[in-house]
Every structure is written in structure tokens, then in C-alpha cells.
Design a protein around this motif. Structure first.
Motif, PDB file in Angstrom:
ATOM      1  N   GLU A 101      -8.516  -7.791   1.588  1.00  0.00           N
ATOM      2  CA  GLU A 101      -7.671  -8.249   0.697  1.00  0.00           C
ATOM      3  C   GLU A 101      -6.490  -7.820   0.620  1.00  0.00           C
ATOM      4  OE1 GLU A 101      -7.186  -8.135  -4.401  1.00  0.00           O
ATOM      5  OE2 GLU A 101      -8.943  -7.134  -3.437  1.00  0.00           O
ATOM      6  N   ASP A 102      -4.962  -8.586   0.637  1.00  0.00           N
ATOM      7  CA  ASP A 102      -3.728  -8.252   0.692  1.00  0.00           C
ATOM      8  C   ASP A 102      -3.449  -7.800  -0.783  1.00  0.00           C
ATOM      9  OD1 ASP A 102      -1.089  -7.835   0.792  1.00  0.00           O
ATOM     10  OD2 ASP A 102      -0.841  -9.814   1.741  1.00  0.00           O
ATOM     11  N   LEU A 103      -3.547  -6.484  -1.301  1.00  0.00           N
ATOM     12  CA  LEU A 103      -3.167  -6.047  -2.667  1.00  0.00           C
ATOM     13  C   LEU A 103      -1.878  -6.056  -2.883  1.00  0.00           C
ATOM     14  CD1 LEU A 103      -5.350  -2.701  -2.433  1.00  0.00           C
ATOM     15  CD2 LEU A 103      -5.901  -4.843  -3.539  1.00  0.00           C
ATOM     16  N   VAL A 104      -0.741  -6.249  -1.993  1.00  0.00           N
ATOM     17  CA  VAL A 104       0.710  -6.419  -2.297  1.00  0.00           C
ATOM     18  C   VAL A 104       0.857  -7.916  -2.403  1.00  0.00           C
ATOM     19  CG1 VAL A 104       2.802  -5.788  -1.776  1.00  0.00           C
ATOM     20  CG2 VAL A 104       1.285  -3.919  -1.687  1.00  0.00           C
ATOM     21  N   SER A 105       0.738  -8.823  -1.139  1.00  0.00           N
ATOM     22  CA  SER A 105       1.008  -9.797  -1.037  1.00  0.00           C
ATOM     23  C   SER A 105       2.158 -10.445  -1.415  1.00  0.00           C
ATOM     24  CB  SER A 105      -0.213 -10.602  -2.233  1.00  0.00           C
ATOM     25  OG  SER A 105      -0.028 -12.105  -1.984  1.00  0.00           O
ATOM     26  N   ASP A 106       3.315  -9.690  -0.823  1.00  0.00           N
ATOM     27  CA  ASP A 106       4.428 -10.408  -0.992  1.00  0.00           C
ATOM     28  C   ASP A 106       5.408 -10.723   0.261  1.00  0.00           C
ATOM     29  OD1 ASP A 106       4.715  -7.940   0.578  1.00  0.00           O
ATOM     30  OD2 ASP A 106       6.076  -6.702  -0.694  1.00  0.00           O
ATOM     31  N   GLY A 107       6.707 -10.758   0.303  1.00  0.00           N
ATOM     32  CA  GLY A 107       7.604 -11.203   1.545  1.00  0.00           C
ATOM     33  C   GLY A 107       6.863 -10.287   2.806  1.00  0.00           C
ATOM     34  N   TRP A 108       6.815  -9.004   2.419  1.00  0.00           N
ATOM     35  CA  TRP A 108       6.662  -8.048   3.843  1.00  0.00           C
ATOM     36  C   TRP A 108       5.212  -8.571   4.494  1.00  0.00           C
ATOM     37  CZ3 TRP A 108       9.411  -4.414   6.316  1.00  0.00           C
ATOM     38  CH2 TRP A 108      10.502  -4.073   5.416  1.00  0.00           C
ATOM     39  N   THR A 109       4.340  -8.746   3.658  1.00  0.00           N
ATOM     40  CA  THR A 109       2.854  -9.152   4.391  1.00  0.00           C
ATOM     41  C   THR A 109       2.649 -10.369   4.635  1.00  0.00           C
ATOM     42  OG1 THR A 109       1.954  -9.081   2.014  1.00  0.00           O
ATOM     43  CG2 THR A 109       2.003  -6.962   3.413  1.00  0.00           C
ATOM     44  N   ASP A 110       3.604 -11.458   4.010  1.00  0.00           N
ATOM     45  CA  ASP A 110       3.425 -12.830   4.234  1.00  0.00           C
ATOM     46  C   ASP A 110       3.084 -13.180   5.873  1.00  0.00           C
ATOM     47  OD1 ASP A 110       3.227 -15.498   3.211  1.00  0.00           O
ATOM     48  OD2 ASP A 110       5.498 -16.036   3.942  1.00  0.00           O
ATOM     49  N   ILE A 111       4.086 -12.681   6.872  1.00  0.00           N
ATOM     50  CA  ILE A 111       3.893 -13.278   8.120  1.00  0.00           C
ATOM     51  C   ILE A 111       2.519 -12.647   8.680  1.00  0.00           C
ATOM     52  CG2 ILE A 111       4.959 -10.750   8.636  1.00  0.00           C
ATOM     53  CD1 ILE A 111       5.798 -12.077  11.221  1.00  0.00           C
ATOM     54  N   PHE A 112       1.765 -11.656   8.137  1.00  0.00           N
ATOM     55  CA  PHE A 112       0.716 -11.133   8.629  1.00  0.00           C
ATOM     56  C   PHE A 112      -0.754 -12.241   7.895  1.00  0.00           C
ATOM     57  CE2 PHE A 112       3.053  -7.618   8.777  1.00  0.00           C
ATOM     58  CZ  PHE A 112       3.059  -7.094  10.373  1.00  0.00           C
ATOM     59  N   ARG A 113      -0.246 -12.788   6.699  1.00  0.00           N
ATOM     60  CA  ARG A 113      -1.269 -13.779   6.467  1.00  0.00           C
ATOM     61  C   ARG A 113      -1.165 -15.105   7.041  1.00  0.00           C
ATOM     62  NH1 ARG A 113       0.972 -11.914   1.588  1.00  0.00           N
ATOM     63  NH2 ARG A 113       2.533 -13.667   1.266  1.00  0.00           N
TER      64      ARG A 113
END
Length: 348
Positions: free
Chosen positions: A63-75
Motif C-alpha cells: 500500500e502507498d500510504l502517502v500516494s502523492d506526486g513523489w510516489t506517482d512514478i512508482f505507481r
């Protein structure tokens, strides 16, 4: 990026002098849900930090607990990998998948410039043509829209930066812009000695100067101790695990140093310092893993991440980072503390 306003008598004009465009993604902050706050359990903050750090360094989290622009590329990357139907990918295929995910993300960033900036030429100049983590990503909901104001002008220096500052303004591409007020945003000092960046020198055992010892490259044990500098602890980007959320690294270093100092206080220790052997072994480990990520930054536009295009040898801003990544580095520190022997430190 340098922002320079000209405050004329008739109108206030703002010139933005740009060396290279920044990656400007949506910030999208909103109110915090009170019910979500009530649901939090002790340790939630550390768990959230660990989750973000793992994802932001390419690791997998359910689960991506932050789910923001930083982690978007990895999603995006996980979507690409899932489309592979579970077939194991080679390292080359994984690298290509990462590049595709990166391109998709940066296409979104460039599309924001087209969607938000009215003037086509200005929008084009504000588009970043590099991979997302070549520079630190920015998140702002008003920046791009600002260029639609009649008193705001973008001066694109085409990667060259401002040529020089005069008594009355600055010169770009041979043209002088007269100014009443100059605001510098010149970034970080890179490629210089650690003590120059800190603003002071440290003299240790046998009149050893830190400036001289680290003149060409860092030499530490775990990034926080250095031989001939007893009871001295170094915090920051000194042969440690670099995290996108910088306080995460600082927090891990603080916990580690607190453990060492607590041991010293409880055992009435006078001095604690890295042995030469431990320091040499850690420097060798840093050098062994130094090539990881070097190819990525070599293909980036000049900036403080790649020492203005010169590579991160010597004293670049990110020189000597642990190539195995911050998650693995923090595990090394944790295992060292759990061992309890303080191996690598000379204690008197």
C-alpha cells in the motif's frame, strides 16, 4: 532559478530568469480528515516514513500510504510491471520499464505547462526535458499560472544562466535588464570542501584538519565518525543513505549517535572514534557501490545532484552516498546497534 522583479514607477514588472525549467507538479494540499487522525495508532508516523522511503527508492510496498506526486512514478511502474503478466523481467527490461514510467510522469508535468500557461512559447520554455529525479521535483498550484499575468515575463537563458550582474541589473544573452530589486535563488554550493560548505573547520587529534583530510573525498565510518576526530559526530550527506525526505536521514543518524553517546556516558568513556581499519573498510564499501546511479545522473542536465555535470566524485553534493540505498543503510546501522559490540570504534 532566479526571480528578479523590476519595480517601475508606472507598473511593477517581474522577470523570472530561468537556467533550466523545474518540474512543477500539482501540490493539491487539502484539509486533514479528523476521522483519519482518530484512526492513527502509535508508530504511524515512522511507518509512513518507512513506506514512503521504500517506494521512493524503487522498493515494493503493498500500500502507498502517502500516494502523492513523489510516489506517482512508482505507481506507474507497478502498472507497467503488472501488465507483464507476472513474467520475470531481466534487469535491462526493468530499467526500460522504469524509463517508460518516468517518461509518462514527465509527460504529465509538461502537459501541465500547456494546460495552465496561455502563451505557447512561454509554456514550451517551462517544460522540463529530463527524467524526474534528475532535479528535485517541485509541487506548486500557483507557479505556472503566474506567467499569465501581464506584468510577469519569463527570460529563458537556454541553460546558460545569468551572464553577469551589473550595477543596475543583470545581463542575459548579451541584453541587460535594469532592475530595482534582485532576488537570488542560486541553489546549493557543490563541488567544494565539506568545511567550506559548513562554514568552519575542525581540528582533531595530532593537529589533523578536517579540511585537509577531506580535501579530495570524504573518509568516514558509517558517515558519522572519522579517524583522528574523537567524540566528533558528522550529520548530513556524509557517506550515508540519502533519502528524498531529508529529515528521515537526519532522524536515523540522530538515533544512531544517541545510542553511541549513551553507551559512552553509561560506561564512563572518555573518547570514542573510528579506527583506521573500520574507516578504510567503509570507504572501500562506498567506492564499491559508487557506480550505482552514476549513469542516471550523467545523463541529466547540470545541477547540484550531479555536481554541475561533473559527476559526483570528490566533494559533490551527493558524493559518497551509500549505493545500496537508504533502506539497506539503515538496516546496517540497526544490525550494528543490535550487535552491541560497537565494532569499528576505538574506545578509551
Amino acid at each position: 532559478m532566479q526571480c528578479i522583479p523590476h519595480l517601475g514607477a508606472a507598473a511593477k514588472q517581474l522577470f523570472v530568469f530561468q537556467r533550466t525549467p523545474s518540474s512543477i507538479d500539482a501540490r493539491g494540499n487539502g484539509p486533514t480528515d479528523p476521522d483519519w487522525v482518530k484512526s492513527l495508532k502509535p508508530g504511524w508516523h515512522q511507518a509512513r516514513m518507512n513506506n514512503f522511503n521504500t517506494i521512493a527508492t524503487g522498493g515494493y510496498q503493498e500500500e502507498d500510504l502517502v500516494s502523492d506526486g513523489w510516489t506517482d512514478i512508482f505507481r506507474n511502474l507497478q502498472t507497467i510491471l503488472a501488465a507483464n503478466d507476472g513474467t520475470e523481467m531481466s534487469s535491462e527490461e526493468q530499467e526500460l520499464a522504469m524509463e517508460i514510467a518516468d517518461f509518462q510522469k514527465m509527460e504529465q508535468i509538461r502537459a501541465r505547462a500547456d494546460n495552465l500557461v496561455d502563451d505557447e512559447a512561454t509554456a514550451e520554455a517551462l517544460k522540463p526535458w529530463y527524467r524526474q529525479f534528475c532535479k528535485r521535483p517541485c509541487f506548486n498550484d500557483e507557479y505556472l499560472d503566474t506567467f499569465n499575468r501581464p506584468n510577469v515575463s519569463l527570460v529563458d537563458t537556454l541553460g546558460q544562466g545569468v551572464e553577469r550582474v551589473t550595477e543596475t541589473g543583470v545581463v542575459v544573452n548579451g541584453e541587460e535588464f535594469e532592475l530595482d530589486c534582485l532576488i537570488f535563488a542560486t541553489g546549493f554550493e557543490v563541488g567544494t570542501n565539506y568545511t567550506s560548505q559548513s562554514g568552519y573547520d575542525v581540528v582533531g587529534r595530532n593537529d589533523t584538519s578536517l579540511r585537509e583530510k577531506w580535501a579530495n573525498s570524504l573518509a568516514t565510518f558509517h558517515g558519522m565518525h572519522s579517524h583522528n576526530f574523537p567524540n566528533s559526530y558528522f550529520v548530513g550527506f556524509t557517506q550515508t543513505g540519502y533519502t528524498a525526505n531529508v529529515p528521515h536521514t537526519l532522524n536515523e543518524q540522530a538515533k544512531h549517535i544517541a545510542y553511541v553517546i549513551k553507551h559512552g556516558v553509561e560506561n564512563k568513556v572518555e573518547t570514542m572514534e573510528a579506527s583506521q581499519e573500520a574507516e578504510d573498510a567503509w570507504v572501500a564499501e562506498i567506492n564499491r557501490l559508487a557506480g550505482i546511479g552514476e549513469k542516471f545522473y550523467a545523463e541529466c542536465t547540470p545541477g547540484y545532484y550531479n555536481n554541475e555535470g561533473k559527476g559526483n566524485g570528490g566533494n559533490g553534493f551527493l558524493a559518497g552516498q551509500y549505493g545500496g540505498g537508504p533502506v539497506a543503510f539503515f538496516k546496517i546501522l540497526e544490525d550494528w546497534r543490535d550487535d552491541g559490540q560497537l565494532q569499528g570504534l576505538e574506545i578509551t
